[in-house]
Scaffold this active site. Sequence first.
Site, PDB file in Angstrom:
ATOM      1  N   LYS A  90       0.831  -1.204   0.000  1.00  0.00           N
ATOM      2  CA  LYS A  90       0.000   0.000   0.000  1.00  0.00           C
ATOM      3  C   LYS A  90       0.868   1.257   0.000  1.00  0.00           C
ATOM      4  CE  LYS A  90      -2.147   0.630   3.841  1.00  0.00           C
ATOM      5  NZ  LYS A  90      -2.952   0.451   5.029  1.00  0.00           N
ATOM      6  N   LYS A 165      20.824 -17.128 -25.844  1.00  0.00           N
ATOM      7  CA  LYS A 165      19.474 -17.071 -25.256  1.00  0.00           C
ATOM      8  C   LYS A 165      18.441 -16.716 -26.312  1.00  0.00           C
ATOM      9  CE  LYS A 165      18.403 -12.448 -23.434  1.00  0.00           C
ATOM     10  NZ  LYS A 165      17.291 -12.295 -24.363  1.00  0.00           N
TER      11      LYS A 165
HETATM   12  C1  1AE Z   1      18.667  -5.732 -20.825  1.00  0.00           C
HETATM   13  C2  1AE Z   1      18.241  -6.906 -21.697  1.00  0.00           C
HETATM   14  C3  1AE Z   1      18.893  -6.939 -23.032  1.00  0.00           C
HETATM   15  C4  1AE Z   1      18.218  -7.865 -23.998  1.00  0.00           C
HETATM   16  O1  1AE Z   1      17.458  -8.728 -23.639  1.00  0.00           O
HETATM   17  C5  1AE Z   1      18.444  -7.730 -25.403  1.00  0.00           C
HETATM   18  O2  1AE Z   1      17.639  -8.414 -26.198  1.00  0.00           O
HETATM   19  C6  1AE Z   1      19.452  -6.981 -25.925  1.00  0.00           C
HETATM   20  O3  1AE Z   1      19.636  -6.923 -27.261  1.00  0.00           O
HETATM   21  P1  1AE Z   1      20.797  -6.068 -27.906  1.00  0.00           P
HETATM   22  O4  1AE Z   1      22.110  -6.619 -27.462  1.00  0.00           O
HETATM   23  O5  1AE Z   1      20.629  -4.643 -27.430  1.00  0.00           O
HETATM   24  O6  1AE Z   1      20.596  -6.203 -29.372  1.00  0.00           O
END
Ligand code: 1AE
Length: 397
Positions: A90, A165
């Site tokens: 809150k 990733k």
């Molecule tokens: C802070 C997260 C950065 C991220 O997930 C991402 O996709 C970065 O991409 P680039 O390196 O800026 O192309």
Amino acid sequence: MNEYITVRYLTEGKDLSKKAEGIAVGMTVGSWTELPAARKEMLAPYLGRVEGVTVQEECSGIQRGIISIQYPVGNITPDIPALLTTVFGKLSMDGKIKLMDIDFPPSLLSQFPGPKFGIEGVRSLLGVTERPLLMSIFKSCLGLPLHELEEQFAAQLEGGVDLVKDDEIFFVDDKAPLEKRLQSYNRIRENAGRPVLYAANLTGPVHQLIDRAKYAIENGANCLLLNILPYGFDILHRLAADPDITVPLMAHPALAGAFSSAAEYGIASPLLLGKLMRIAGADLVLFPSPYGSVALERNEALAIADNVRAENGVHRPSFPVPSAGIHPALVPQLYEDFGTDAIINAGGGVHGHPGGAADGARAFRAAIDAVTSGRTLADAANESQPLAAALKKWGGA
Ligand code: 1AE
């Protein structure tokens, strides 16, 4: 004897001491001075208390500064939803107030899972001990057929990345479903001749995420990416605490700006992306670097890395992953600021290389090798054409 969670807020008001007293009582037992003695005795273990008030400036009768409140540990169950609701629920809507930091007593800290792998565990999975790791991001994933993603994956591995990733916005994967991606990426990983972690984006209704994570692992996933803030910290906690989740967990900071960016509202990023991500169980913590496309203020980024890695008496250190807009010319600055136990992470900085993603990764690896052996990038570029091309495109050295 009662143990306390100590919480610091940046706030303002006519009388900060009075405001602090109001929070200590209002966020715990509700009212105090008017209570009959028997009720006071019953509620005393739940009563918050003011630890300190520091007025930093005073202007036109308004004080601004830090107030520090202590909450009895017994007021919460050991989970981040209970913690955040208690100390800032809150209150977060009550004018100018920013949650700056939380100190946990070890008895509470030890009830959070922390990372299963941490820096040492991830390094051991990859067999890389002495240098910052290199991660690349699929750019992009959405709408692409599997064979194009396979090409991207293979190119990133060919160039020498340690981790890859998914893009965090990869939810609709009907052209390359997770199961199929895992099958083909695992084949490509096997051919790499060295360990590589692929962080698959874990998506879906929140109540299915644990089952989906287990399914992904059964199908060969060796790392999982999760947008923690949209889903909630507790899902990270539950994944990290589950003995069947046997792979590192990567925390993406999506949505963090909505929580942290305002100077006088929200939750400070070293707490949100540093301390809380780590205690909830992230092995790898992404956050905006101080120099890239969505830059954080340098001290804030360093404080996140510190909270992710520093000794906290209970949990393993996690890997800090300063990200966004990273290219090879930034490697010396990243190395100076974040040191060896950090991950250099780039999407556009790998895929935007004039020679393609494999050369993009090679340029990063050459830059990392240069800084860890005390050489300048300009010097290293004499022996690495991909690095020379990257420096030409992005400058530096
Ligand atoms: C802070 C997260 C950065 C991220 O997930 C991402 O996709 C970065 O991409 P680039 O390196 O800026 O192309």
